[in-house]
Design a protein around this motif. Structure first.
Motif, PDB file in Angstrom:
ATOM      1  N   GLY A  48       0.816  -1.208   0.000  1.00  0.00           N
ATOM      2  CA  GLY A  48       0.000   0.000   0.000  1.00  0.00           C
ATOM      3  C   GLY A  48       0.850   1.258   0.000  1.00  0.00           C
ATOM      4  O   GLY A  48       1.760   1.388   0.813  1.00  0.00           O
ATOM      5  N   SER A  49       0.578   2.156  -0.929  1.00  0.00           N
ATOM      6  CA  SER A  49       1.283   3.438  -1.103  1.00  0.00           C
ATOM      7  C   SER A  49       2.689   3.281  -1.681  1.00  0.00           C
ATOM      8  O   SER A  49       3.439   4.255  -1.746  1.00  0.00           O
ATOM      9  N   VAL A  50       3.052   2.084  -2.110  1.00  0.00           N
ATOM     10  CA  VAL A  50       4.340   1.889  -2.776  1.00  0.00           C
ATOM     11  C   VAL A  50       4.211   2.255  -4.251  1.00  0.00           C
ATOM     12  O   VAL A  50       3.245   1.873  -4.914  1.00  0.00           O
ATOM     13  N   GLU A  51       5.174   3.009  -4.743  1.00  0.00           N
ATOM     14  CA  GLU A  51       5.183   3.411  -6.142  1.00  0.00           C
ATOM     15  C   GLU A  51       6.559   3.154  -6.751  1.00  0.00           C
ATOM     16  O   GLU A  51       7.578   3.297  -6.080  1.00  0.00           O
ATOM     17  N   ILE A  52       6.563   2.797  -8.026  1.00  0.00           N
ATOM     18  CA  ILE A  52       7.787   2.740  -8.816  1.00  0.00           C
ATOM     19  C   ILE A  52       7.805   4.002  -9.669  1.00  0.00           C
ATOM     20  O   ILE A  52       6.900   4.218 -10.487  1.00  0.00           O
ATOM     21  N   ARG A  53       8.802   4.856  -9.486  1.00  0.00           N
ATOM     22  CA  ARG A  53       8.845   6.138 -10.187  1.00  0.00           C
ATOM     23  C   ARG A  53      10.103   6.244 -11.048  1.00  0.00           C
ATOM     24  O   ARG A  53      11.186   5.843 -10.617  1.00  0.00           O
ATOM     25  N   PHE A  54       9.935   6.841 -12.219  1.00  0.00           N
ATOM     26  CA  PHE A  54      11.081   7.000 -13.118  1.00  0.00           C
ATOM     27  C   PHE A  54      10.705   7.908 -14.280  1.00  0.00           C
ATOM     28  O   PHE A  54       9.526   8.137 -14.567  1.00  0.00           O
ATOM     29  N   HIS A  55      11.725   8.415 -14.956  1.00  0.00           N
ATOM     30  CA  HIS A  55      11.565   9.096 -16.234  1.00  0.00           C
ATOM     31  C   HIS A  55      11.948   8.113 -17.337  1.00  0.00           C
ATOM     32  O   HIS A  55      12.863   7.295 -17.175  1.00  0.00           O
ATOM     33  N   MET A  56      11.251   8.201 -18.456  1.00  0.00           N
ATOM     34  CA  MET A  56      11.517   7.307 -19.584  1.00  0.00           C
ATOM     35  C   MET A  56      12.566   7.916 -20.509  1.00  0.00           C
ATOM     36  O   MET A  56      12.415   9.044 -20.965  1.00  0.00           O
ATOM     37  N   LYS A  57      13.619   7.157 -20.770  1.00  0.00           N
ATOM     38  CA  LYS A  57      14.592   7.564 -21.785  1.00  0.00           C
ATOM     39  C   LYS A  57      14.252   6.903 -23.116  1.00  0.00           C
ATOM     40  O   LYS A  57      14.473   7.474 -24.182  1.00  0.00           O
ATOM     41  N   SER A  58      13.742   5.679 -23.075  1.00  0.00           N
ATOM     42  CA  SER A  58      13.246   5.012 -24.278  1.00  0.00           C
ATOM     43  C   SER A  58      11.749   5.272 -24.397  1.00  0.00           C
ATOM     44  O   SER A  58      11.086   5.661 -23.428  1.00  0.00           O
ATOM     45  N   ASP A  59      11.188   5.054 -25.577  1.00  0.00           N
ATOM     46  CA  ASP A  59       9.763   5.322 -25.796  1.00  0.00           C
ATOM     47  C   ASP A  59       8.861   4.279 -25.146  1.00  0.00           C
ATOM     48  O   ASP A  59       7.655   4.496 -25.025  1.00  0.00           O
ATOM     49  N   ARG A  60       9.449   3.169 -24.753  1.00  0.00           N
ATOM     50  CA  ARG A  60       8.660   2.086 -24.146  1.00  0.00           C
ATOM     51  C   ARG A  60       9.476   1.465 -23.010  1.00  0.00           C
ATOM     52  O   ARG A  60      10.663   1.186 -23.172  1.00  0.00           O
ATOM     53  N   VAL A  61       8.821   1.233 -21.880  1.00  0.00           N
ATOM     54  CA  VAL A  61       9.459   0.592 -20.729  1.00  0.00           C
ATOM     55  C   VAL A  61       8.545  -0.522 -20.246  1.00  0.00           C
ATOM     56  O   VAL A  61       7.316  -0.365 -20.206  1.00  0.00           O
ATOM     57  N   LYS A  62       9.140  -1.636 -19.880  1.00  0.00           N
ATOM     58  CA  LYS A  62       8.364  -2.781 -19.404  1.00  0.00           C
ATOM     59  C   LYS A  62       8.877  -3.171 -18.015  1.00  0.00           C
ATOM     60  O   LYS A  62      10.068  -3.430 -17.834  1.00  0.00           O
ATOM     61  N   LEU A  63       7.970  -3.179 -17.044  1.00  0.00           N
ATOM     62  CA  LEU A  63       8.292  -3.615 -15.692  1.00  0.00           C
ATOM     63  C   LEU A  63       7.676  -4.985 -15.439  1.00  0.00           C
ATOM     64  O   LEU A  63       6.563  -5.270 -15.896  1.00  0.00           O
ATOM     65  N   LYS A  64       8.388  -5.830 -14.698  1.00  0.00           N
ATOM     66  CA  LYS A  64       7.918  -7.192 -14.441  1.00  0.00           C
ATOM     67  C   LYS A  64       7.751  -7.408 -12.944  1.00  0.00           C
ATOM     68  O   LYS A  64       8.658  -7.116 -12.154  1.00  0.00           O
ATOM     69  N   PHE A  65       6.567  -7.929 -12.565  1.00  0.00           N
ATOM     70  CA  PHE A  65       6.227  -8.159 -11.162  1.00  0.00           C
ATOM     71  C   PHE A  65       5.611  -9.550 -10.995  1.00  0.00           C
ATOM     72  O   PHE A  65       5.138 -10.156 -11.958  1.00  0.00           O
ATOM     73  N   ALA A  66       5.571 -10.008  -9.749  1.00  0.00           N
ATOM     74  CA  ALA A  66       4.797 -11.198  -9.395  1.00  0.00           C
ATOM     75  C   ALA A  66       4.194 -10.986  -8.015  1.00  0.00           C
ATOM     76  O   ALA A  66       4.841 -10.422  -7.124  1.00  0.00           O
ATOM     77  N   VAL A  67       2.939 -11.428  -7.838  1.00  0.00           N
ATOM     78  CA  VAL A  67       2.287 -11.391  -6.532  1.00  0.00           C
ATOM     79  C   VAL A  67       2.643 -12.670  -5.786  1.00  0.00           C
ATOM     80  O   VAL A  67       2.484 -13.768  -6.319  1.00  0.00           O
ATOM     81  N   LEU A  68       3.108 -12.525  -4.550  1.00  0.00           N
ATOM     82  CA  LEU A  68       3.611 -13.679  -3.800  1.00  0.00           C
ATOM     83  C   LEU A  68       2.592 -14.283  -2.843  1.00  0.00           C
ATOM     84  O   LEU A  68       2.771 -15.410  -2.387  1.00  0.00           O
ATOM     85  N   ASN A  69       1.523 -13.563  -2.515  1.00  0.00           N
ATOM     86  CA  ASN A  69       0.617 -14.013  -1.449  1.00  0.00           C
ATOM     87  C   ASN A  69      -0.824 -14.121  -1.899  1.00  0.00           C
ATOM     88  O   ASN A  69      -1.740 -13.785  -1.154  1.00  0.00           O
TER      89      ASN A  69
END
Length: 347
Positions: A48-69
């Protein structure tokens, strides 16, 4: 925390999982997590309230996650949101136990968005990507594809609201992460949210008070006390007012003494089932918080009654404990209004 050219907002520590392939996000130092009430061992890992923040240098960015619980989720909170500054993408993203990819493209209307952000003085610039994670999930960050860079100076609000509380403060019952009253309040006040809420485990622990007392970098704090101690979780009986009083005394004194120059707002129980059914213990808990603040008599230590923030039991969900979406909105409206009155006062 910075990690792989990403800023992990509201993350204090990363722990390897899935044979080292992923890194689990923890909102407080792990050593502290293990000192707290056993329920906090789980809730400190909720994003809760966790964010991934960044500026894009490429036109497309892909983030990968998995839910553990997934098996432990009570409300199915696996909804993430993507924002470009304060501009929300059209659809939420659903995370799964398999590796889920969130692909983000540079908005076509960036120039127009920047014009709007400058005109309205929005708190985040639209070229800052914010991936806002679910309230209840344990999340493993698996990796990133594409070029990113850390938030630049001025991309995030310097002013921060520190938050401590229960699942209500964490975002339970909100359909989307940004629906939490805490997130809404930060937005209304134009500040960043630093959340230390412990769902089901806001036991007013001395160790948490000591931790908050030594933290710097926040302008004001909002502390919610009571609902998780009003029941003995293991035995299903009412909690002890005497134990609550002892913990409240240490908790508030420790934080207020360490930060006498900062505004600290303290609330007690929001409106809940006890207000319509044999609620004497709830009133005792409320008086304990109110009387502690009164005894300290500090000009910047303010008690705000929970019933003034959530005014009607009809604004609760069907468990008659957690506020509904409308209830969360009411809390944020009242809280932002009350806090803003004090923040305009010259120190």
């Amino acid at each position: 925390m910075n990690y792989k050219n990403l800023y992990l907002h509201n993350v204090a520590e990363l722990m390897p999982v899935q044979d080292g392939e992923g890194m689990q996000l923890c909102r407080i130092p792990n050593a502290l997590r293990l000192q707290l009430h056993e329920i906090a061992h789980d809730s400190a890992l909720k994003t809760g309230s966790v964010e991934i923040r960044f500026h894009m240098k490429s036109d497309r960015v892909k983030l990968k996650f998995a839910v553990l619980n997934t098996k432990q989720l009570t409300g199915g909170h696996t909804v993430a949101e993507v924002y470009h500054g304060t501009f929300q993408e059209n659809a939420p993203r659903i995370l799964g136990t398999h590796v889920t990819e969130i692909e983000i493209e540079r908005p076509k209307e960036m120039e127009l968005m920047q014009m709007i952000a400058a005109k309205e003085q929005l708190r985040f610039p639209p070229d800052l990507v914010r991936v806002i994670l679910p309230y209840e999930s344990h999340i493993a960050f698996i990796g990133v594809e594409g070029e990113t860079e850390l938030p630049r100076e001025g991309s995030m609000p310097e002013r921060k609201m520190l938050l401590y509380g229960s699942s209500i403060s964490s975002g339970a019952s909100a359909v989307r992460p940004t629906g939490a009253y805490s997130m809404r309040t930060a937005e209304k006040l134009g500040v960043d949210l630093w959340s230390l809420s412990m769902a089901g485990a806001a036991m007013v622990d001395a160790e948490m008070a000591d931790y908050i007392a030594q933290l710097s970098g926040w302008e004001f704090a909002f502390i919610e006390l009571g609902i998780n101690m009003i029941w003995d979780v293991k035995n299903g009986v009412p909690g002890s007012p005497d134990e609550f009083r002892k913990r409240v005394d240490y908790f508030i004194s420790t934080i207020a003494d360490a930060h006498p120059d900062k505004w600290i707002f303290v609330t007690d129980l929001f409106t809940y089932m006890g207000d319509v059914r044999n609620g004497e213990i709830g009133q005792q808990f409320r008086r304990i918080v109110e009387e502690k603040v009164m005894r300290m008599n500090r000009p910047k230590l303010i008690h705000i009654p929970g019933v003034q923030l959530l005014t009607k039991t009809s604004l609760l969900t069907y468990d008659i404990i957690h506020p509904s979406e409308e209830g969360l909105l009411e809390i944020s409206n009242h809280l932002a209004e009350q806090i803003s009155r004090y923040l305009t006062v010259t120190a």
